[in-house]
Design a protein around this motif. Structure first.
Motif, mmCIF file in Angstrom:
data_model
loop_
_atom_site.group_PDB
_atom_site.id
_atom_site.type_symbol
_atom_site.label_atom_id
_atom_site.label_comp_id
_atom_site.label_asym_id
_atom_site.label_seq_id
_atom_site.Cartn_x
_atom_site.Cartn_y
_atom_site.Cartn_z
ATOM 1 N N GLU A 100 -4.225 -4.662 0.407
ATOM 2 C CA GLU A 100 -3.242 -4.321 -0.286
ATOM 3 C C GLU A 100 -3.306 -2.261 -0.037
ATOM 4 O OE1 GLU A 100 -2.578 -4.533 -4.621
ATOM 5 O OE2 GLU A 100 -3.901 -6.757 -3.719
ATOM 6 N N ASP A 101 -4.146 -2.251 0.036
ATOM 7 C CA ASP A 101 -3.824 -0.874 -0.193
ATOM 8 C C ASP A 101 -3.650 0.172 0.667
ATOM 9 O OD1 ASP A 101 -5.057 -0.512 -3.020
ATOM 10 O OD2 ASP A 101 -7.440 -0.218 -1.752
ATOM 11 N N LEU A 102 -3.942 -0.446 1.977
ATOM 12 C CA LEU A 102 -2.859 -0.105 3.527
ATOM 13 C C LEU A 102 -1.752 -0.263 3.711
ATOM 14 C CD1 LEU A 102 -4.396 1.376 5.394
ATOM 15 C CD2 LEU A 102 -5.254 -0.806 6.385
ATOM 16 N N VAL A 103 -1.921 -1.292 3.063
ATOM 17 C CA VAL A 103 0.332 -2.186 3.108
ATOM 18 C C VAL A 103 1.056 -1.492 2.483
ATOM 19 C CG1 VAL A 103 1.341 -3.953 2.515
ATOM 20 C CG2 VAL A 103 0.185 -4.532 3.973
ATOM 21 N N GLU A 104 0.399 -0.652 1.139
ATOM 22 C CA GLU A 104 0.898 0.037 0.465
ATOM 23 C C GLU A 104 1.439 1.485 1.019
ATOM 24 O OE1 GLU A 104 0.879 2.460 -4.219
ATOM 25 O OE2 GLU A 104 -0.953 1.122 -3.301
ATOM 26 N N LEU A 105 0.111 1.616 1.838
ATOM 27 C CA LEU A 105 0.409 3.186 1.889
ATOM 28 C C LEU A 105 1.678 3.304 3.687
ATOM 29 C CD1 LEU A 105 -3.013 4.009 2.880
ATOM 30 C CD2 LEU A 105 -0.950 5.325 1.179
ATOM 31 N N ILE A 106 1.617 2.405 3.962
ATOM 32 C CA ILE A 106 2.636 1.885 5.427
ATOM 33 C C ILE A 106 3.926 1.768 4.318
ATOM 34 C CG2 ILE A 106 3.122 0.716 6.723
ATOM 35 C CD1 ILE A 106 0.660 -0.297 7.140
ATOM 36 N N SER A 107 4.511 0.873 3.168
ATOM 37 C CA SER A 107 5.311 0.517 2.830
ATOM 38 C C SER A 107 5.866 1.976 1.763
ATOM 39 C CB SER A 107 4.866 -0.538 1.757
ATOM 40 O OG SER A 107 4.812 -1.504 2.388
ATOM 41 N N VAL A 108 4.820 3.018 1.807
ATOM 42 C CA VAL A 108 5.261 4.084 0.496
ATOM 43 C C VAL A 108 6.316 5.251 1.810
ATOM 44 C CG1 VAL A 108 4.623 6.045 -0.105
ATOM 45 C CG2 VAL A 108 3.941 3.586 -1.352
ATOM 46 N N PHE A 109 5.562 5.067 3.013
ATOM 47 C CA PHE A 109 6.113 5.814 4.454
ATOM 48 C C PHE A 109 7.644 4.369 4.334
ATOM 49 C CE2 PHE A 109 7.027 5.886 8.322
ATOM 50 C CZ PHE A 109 6.859 7.410 8.819
ATOM 51 N N ALA A 110 7.791 3.889 4.607
ATOM 52 C CA ALA A 110 8.924 3.305 5.109
ATOM 53 C C ALA A 110 10.202 3.383 4.346
ATOM 54 C CB ALA A 110 8.558 1.283 5.265
#
Length: 541
Positions: A100-110
């Motif tokens: 969840e933490d890693l996906v959030e970093l990717i989603s914030v970028f997107a």
């Protein structure tokens, strides 16, 4: 005078007028010659700052943050988005939370860059793959920076099941990054270099530059860099050291201060040719900050105090997989196989000395480029040697020891008899079946371990111009030198004592700067089963 910062944010150096050691010439060379790289360095060495510097360059360009740096009038690339994945911000104890933490970093970028068509996934490799595919379809380029990739692995060395689950996720991420056309530049950092993370197999297009000579001084400070960028602080330190005003400090005094700083904090080698070395940036920064705030010289154990002993090393000591006696001679070279050094598979079965090297407690002492099957490692500096051997001693004895008797510090105030009585007390605590005292080196080693566990500054096999003293104990106002011999009978003990006395006299052990009260003791350990103690000894004037 500019201030000093240990911050990982590159922009802070410009915004807050702080000292920045200009590494941009090496960064430029890296970006012009490499596309995807991995570099390992010990903690608190500047990995994050290096990534943030690269990220700022790509994301913001040279204005205004790179003004007055080498790269300022040479970098002409257009800006582009930077995806920064900091594994320090992700869970180390729960797989779902980590995802969840890693996906959030990717989603914030997107979301920040309005990547049309991006849909969040619960699996980080899918989220990353969707992002990179969309960028590739639109002919967009992105810079990907991954910091501390092994954080979750290091945190779970004592939990093999969870360790392997984190490995699986990391493998899938690097499989996604392999041969992706939308990636303009990729850099990965970590403390360890591990095959089971598959950075070098599935992600085989990632080049490991950890020991490449061209980049060996990219992270950490060189002597010339300290003298150039910290000259005001060097002058301040030299003024305190020589009790003169700053404007009267000479270049010789500055170089002498640099020598002292090097003895404590230099010596790390990441160069395949074993030529170039660097200082610990964390230790140097904190040393100068303390001088400015305290108004006096103190060579603290900053790098070690910030992190201590890795739990995997502590566990290996307790299981007797690491024997502290083997590390007592700070000049001794420790040998490992070339393959175990270059190709560690997993933290679960890594060679302990290779792990000590990767985590910064040992460093290269022979070239990797020679092709030899054996590689030599050694201690980088005083800070690491004193701190590591002291903690190893406490772990080995499973307790802290003391040099105080009836409220009196024997090393500071005791006479020769009291010092020898202290040593015999230490030797009486030895579990003979575990650590038999069957040689001069074993007796010397156990006394050294005992004193280190008590926090004493003691060194074994100390070289001088005329020879090598067995043990030297440095106190604030006193130096104790011990020449130790081993015998298995009373007659031989008397003979060995005379040898030790003559050796001290002929080689003038301990008569070095700075001058202190000097206590020199010739001593013989009698290994007779009915004795097993230092019975024969004499103070030598």
């Amino acid at each position: 005078m500019k201030t000093i910062s240990n911050s990982g944010a590159f922009t802070n150096f410009y915004d807050n007028n702080r000292i920045y050691i200009d590494k941009t010439e090496t960064i430029y060379k890296l970006l012009m010659t490499q596309d995807k790289v991995f570099i390992s360095r010990p903690r608190r060495f500047g990995k994050t700052l290096t990534l943030k510097t690269i990220g700022t360059l790509f994301e913001k360009g040279v204005d205004p943050y790179f003004k007055d740096t080498w790269i300022y009038d040479k970098w002409t690339d257009p800006t582009c988005p930077v995806l920064y994945l900091d594994f320090l911000k992700c869970s180390v104890s729960d797989i779902d939370d980590f995802k969840e933490d890693l996906v959030e970093l990717i989603s914030v970028f997107a979301n920040t860059y309005n990547i049309e068509g991006y849909k969040e996934s619960s699996e980080p490799q899918r989220a990353l793959n969707r992002l990179l595919t969309l960028l590739e379809l639109k002919n967009y380029k992105v810079v990907v920076l991954i910091d501390e990739y092994d954080r979750q692995l290091v945190a779970n060395i004592n939990n093999p099941e969870l360790y392997e689950k984190f490995c699986e996720i990391i493998r899938s991420i690097y499989a996604t990054l392999k041969s992706c056309d939308s990636i303009k530049f990729l850099a990965v950092t970590g403390v360890t270099r591990l095959k089971d993370a598959t950075i070098f197999s599935v992600g085989s297009d990632i080049v490991d530059i950890s020991n490449k000579s061209a980049y060996s001084q990219l992270i950490g400070f060189t002597r010339d860099e300290i003298k150039t960028f910290y000259i005001d602080y060097l002058k301040l330190a030299a003024s305190y050291d020589n009790n003169v005003s700053v404007d009267r400090v000479t270049d010789t005094q500055i170089n002498t201060m640099l020598d002292k700083i090097a003895y404590n904090y230099d010596g790390y080698c990441f160069d395949e040719n074993c030529v170039k070395k660097v200082f610990s940036s964390w230790s140097v920064n904190n040393f100068f900050k303390d001088i400015e705030s305290n108004g006096y010289i103190q060579f603290g154990d900053y790098w070690y105090d910030n992190g201590g002993l890795p739990s995997i090393i502590a566990k290996s000591i307790e299981k007797q997989e690491i024997i502290p006696f083997e590390y007592l001679n700070k000049d001794h070279l420790i040998e490992v196989s070339r393959n175990s050094f270059l190709n560690p598979t997993s933290l679960l079965d890594i060679d302990n000395n290779v792990l000590l090297c990767q985590t910064g407690y040992l460093t290269l002492r022979s070239p990797l480029s020679s092709g030899d099957s054996i590689i030599s490692l050694g201690f980088p500096n005083r800070e690491v040697y004193d701190s590591l051997t002291q903690l190893m001693a406490i772990k080995a004895l499973k307790k802290e020891t003391s040099v105080n008797v009836d409220g009196k510090n024997i090393l500071d105030e005791g006479n020769a008899k009291q010092i020898i009585d202290l040593f015999n007390t230490a030797l009486n605590t030895v579990s003979y079946d575990k650590f038999p005292l069957n040689s001069e080196s074993s007796v010397q080693g156990y006394i050294c371990i005992y004193l280190k566990a008590a926090g004493a500054k003691v060194s074994a096999e100390v070289h001088s111009s005329k020879g090598r003293a067995d043990l030297v104990i440095e106190r604030l106002n006193r130096r104790i030198v011990i020449e130790l011999k081993y015998a298995d009978s009373d007659p031989l003990a008397k003979t060995k004592l005379n040898e030790a006395i003559e050796q001290i006299k002929n080689r003038d052990y301990g008569n070095v700067l700075p001058q202190k009260e000097l206590i020199r003791i010739a001593a013989v350990y009698n290994a007779d089963p009915h004795v097993r103690a230092i019975r024969e000894y004499q103070q030598v004037e």
